[in-house]
Design a protein around this motif. Structure first.
Motif, PDB file in Angstrom:
ATOM      1  N   GLY A   5       0.800  -0.979   0.091  1.00 27.37           N
ATOM      2  CA  GLY A   5      -0.176   0.078  -0.176  1.00 27.37           C
ATOM      3  C   GLY A   5       0.818   1.298  -0.114  1.00 27.37           C
ATOM      4  O   GLY A   5      -0.373   2.081   0.301  1.00 27.37           O
ATOM      5  N   GLY A   6       2.047   1.366  -0.564  1.00 31.00           N
ATOM      6  CA  GLY A   6       2.939   2.386   0.475  1.00 31.00           C
ATOM      7  C   GLY A   6       2.777   3.881  -1.020  1.00 31.00           C
ATOM      8  O   GLY A   6       2.905   4.756  -0.280  1.00 31.00           O
ATOM      9  N   PHE A   7       2.518   3.310  -2.273  1.00 33.97           N
ATOM     10  CA  PHE A   7       2.021   4.520  -3.272  1.00 33.97           C
ATOM     11  C   PHE A   7       1.052   5.040  -2.819  1.00 33.97           C
ATOM     12  O   PHE A   7       1.127   6.441  -2.602  1.00 33.97           O
ATOM     13  CB  PHE A   7       2.627   4.135  -4.858  1.00 33.97           C
ATOM     14  CG  PHE A   7       2.004   5.178  -5.194  1.00 33.97           C
ATOM     15  CD1 PHE A   7       3.159   6.246  -5.503  1.00 33.97           C
ATOM     16  CD2 PHE A   7       2.115   5.228  -6.142  1.00 33.97           C
ATOM     17  CE1 PHE A   7       2.770   7.318  -6.426  1.00 33.97           C
ATOM     18  CE2 PHE A   7       1.316   6.265  -7.853  1.00 33.97           C
ATOM     19  CZ  PHE A   7       2.417   7.469  -7.669  1.00 33.97           C
ATOM     20  N   LYS A   8      -0.141   4.489  -2.907  1.00 33.92           N
ATOM     21  CA  LYS A   8      -1.492   5.369  -2.357  1.00 33.92           C
ATOM     22  C   LYS A   8      -1.297   5.620  -1.267  1.00 33.92           C
ATOM     23  O   LYS A   8      -2.070   6.853  -0.858  1.00 33.92           O
ATOM     24  CB  LYS A   8      -2.254   3.923  -2.794  1.00 33.92           C
ATOM     25  CG  LYS A   8      -2.319   3.262  -1.836  1.00 33.92           C
ATOM     26  CD  LYS A   8      -3.345   2.133  -1.626  1.00 33.92           C
ATOM     27  CE  LYS A   8      -3.408   0.838  -2.466  1.00 33.92           C
ATOM     28  NZ  LYS A   8      -2.111   0.495  -2.283  1.00 33.92           N
ATOM     29  N   ALA A   9      -0.249   5.649  -0.328  1.00 35.99           N
ATOM     30  CA  ALA A   9      -0.531   6.393   0.923  1.00 35.99           C
ATOM     31  C   ALA A   9       0.534   7.966   1.109  1.00 35.99           C
ATOM     32  O   ALA A   9      -0.083   8.049   2.089  1.00 35.99           O
ATOM     33  CB  ALA A   9      -0.406   5.153   2.055  1.00 35.99           C
ATOM     34  N   VAL A  10       1.164   7.706   0.115  1.00 34.68           N
ATOM     35  CA  VAL A  10       2.050   8.992  -0.113  1.00 34.68           C
ATOM     36  C   VAL A  10       1.531  10.035   1.361  1.00 34.68           C
ATOM     37  O   VAL A  10       2.624  10.542   1.811  1.00 34.68           O
ATOM     38  CB  VAL A  10       2.645   9.281  -1.103  1.00 34.68           C
ATOM     39  CG1 VAL A  10       3.798  10.671  -0.868  1.00 34.68           C
ATOM     40  CG2 VAL A  10       3.810   7.940  -1.629  1.00 34.68           C
ATOM     41  N   PRO A  11       1.095  10.788   0.383  1.00 38.95           N
ATOM     42  CA  PRO A  11      -0.136  11.824   1.118  1.00 38.95           C
ATOM     43  C   PRO A  11      -0.355  11.741   2.502  1.00 38.95           C
ATOM     44  O   PRO A  11       0.392  12.924   2.833  1.00 38.95           O
ATOM     45  CB  PRO A  11      -0.784  12.270  -0.141  1.00 38.95           C
ATOM     46  CG  PRO A  11      -0.736  11.230  -1.327  1.00 38.95           C
ATOM     47  CD  PRO A  11      -0.279  10.083  -0.985  1.00 38.95           C
TER      48      PRO A  11
END
Length: 417
Positions: A365-371
């Motif tokens: 889930g890392g990219f979608k969680a960046v903000p």
């Protein structure tokens, strides 16, 4: 330097000679108020929100390589908020809202495309599970539409609907889901942080964390010692190694996740599509390449490359779902180092060392969680209090068993998440 349509037109007519560097390539100072270890998406967004939301600008982001050279540039670029469990649901919902205003906030085109995401299901049991998930998403304030077989066919007519082993029963449509350009996200946050006074220090590897009397005092690096009152560890697949410098053993295993890109093709896949029986997911980039991936390689590793058996497995899943892609030539593949937790959910928390904070365990889930990750971690580092959407991402849940979030219901084994 601000971007606008008029500015792009003017630069195009004058030889593009007026563009300035996007960020300062800073030299490290002897001391900062806070240090962020890791110059990926989460680290850069943390620095940006520390400066923007909390007015903290005497900050350094330390990156051992180049900014955006890790997992933020090694993923399939999917952005979504289709989670089921409390804790995950409100966090990813908050993160998606930040995505939707990100380009205006950063004055930077991150190519966020809300093209819609469809999770397919292939049995009555899967349909019931996705119906529950969709209701949970709607209750959270997000969007979800349960599609039957004909509803999926209207969106995705090119799928193999009559596959004997995995017939398509329907799908869960998440209209606000989509993709973004991974590199641009890192560049946009780097630019925004640098503009607010944050030092972005590349080629600066942290080799030790200085602790005195239970209080963090700074870090040792390949470019000398740097003192700081607060240190945040945001290094994805290297979380276990960096935390060990502070005497911590995290409940983390690092695994390789491969992704693939084909040659550029004419537009043929309008959505993000996820195969319910093969952990295969695919979308088409703005350059025309099909971007897809699948399962982890199922062995612990720090090598950012994958193995051929898993590549073959991913290709088989793609051919099973949509045989039309069989003639597309794969141009390249890469591996990201995933920091996997036992329950498949992340950690944003303080540590037992005063002034030392940890942001890790993002699994898939890392990219979608960046903000959302950067916003919540910045709040924690600045105030000492947990940000409400990330309040359940406590480190001690793995010690006492209270509050575990097994989103996929696959048990407490790292590589199954």
């Amino acid at each position: 330097m601000r971007f606008s349509g008029l500015r792009v037109l003017r630069e195009g007519l004058t030889g593009n000679k007026g563009w300035a560097p996007h960020w300062r390539d800073a030299e490290p100072k002897a001391e900062y108020d806070a240090i962020i270890i890791g110059g990926g998406g989460h680290g850069l967004s943390t620095a940006y929100y520390l400066a923007k939301e909390h007015g903290l600008t005497n900050i350094a982001v330390l990156e051992k390589g180049y900014l955006g050279g890790g997992n933020v540039g090694r993923n399939t670029t999917i952005v979504r908020a289709n989670y089921f469990l409390q804790g995950n649901s409100e966090f990813y919902s908050h993160s998606l809202k930040l995505w939707e205003g990100l380009e205006e906030d950063l004055n930077y085109n991150v190519m966020h495309s809300q093209r819609g995401l469809i999770n397919l299901f292939h049995s009555d049991g899967q349909r019931d599970a996705f119906a529950r998930r969709g209701n949970a998403m709607i209750n959270q304030g997000d969007d979800a539409v349960l599609l039957d077989r004909d509803g999926v066919r209207k969106h995705l007519p090119y799928l193999d609907f009559d596959n004997v082993r995995f017939p398509i029963y329907g799908g869960l449509l998440h209209p606000r889901g989509g993709t973004a350009r991974h590199d641009a996200v890192a560049w946009g946050y780097a630019r925004g942080a640098s503009d607010r006074g944050v030092d972005l220090v590349q080629q600066c590897e942290v080799t030790g964390i200085d602790i005195e009397n239970g209080q963090v005092r700074g870090v040792q690096t390949t470019r000398g010692a740097i003192r700081a009152k607060k240190v945040g560890i945001v290094v994805a697949g290297r979380s276990g190694q960096v935390a060990a410098m502070a005497g911590m053993r995290l409940p983390i295993e690092s695994h390789v996740l491969q992704a693939f890109v084909t040659e550029g093709l004419k537009p043929c896949i309008d959505h993000v599509v996820s195969f319910g029986m093969g952990h295969f997911y695919i979308s088409q980039s703005d350059k025309g390449g099909l971007v897809f991936g699948g399962d982890l390689d199922f062995y612990a590793s720090y090598a950012s490359r994958g193995n051929l058996p898993m590549a073959e497995h991913v290709m088989e899943a793609g051919m099973t779902l949509m045989p039309m892609i069989g003639k597309a030539k794969v141009l390249r593949s890469w591996g990201g180092i995933m920091d996997m937790t036992p329950d498949g959910s992340p950690i944003i928390d303080k540590t037992d060392t005063k002034g030392l904070f940890i942001d890790c365990g993002w699994c898939y889930g890392g990219f979608k969680a960046v903000p959302g990750s950067g916003f919540s971690f910045a709040h924690l580092m600045a105030t000492g209090n947990h940000h409400a959407p990330a309040a359940k991402y406590r480190l001690d849940r793995f010690r006492n068993g209270v509050g575990l979030m097994d989103e996929e219901g696959t048990g407490s084994q790292h590589n199954l998440h």
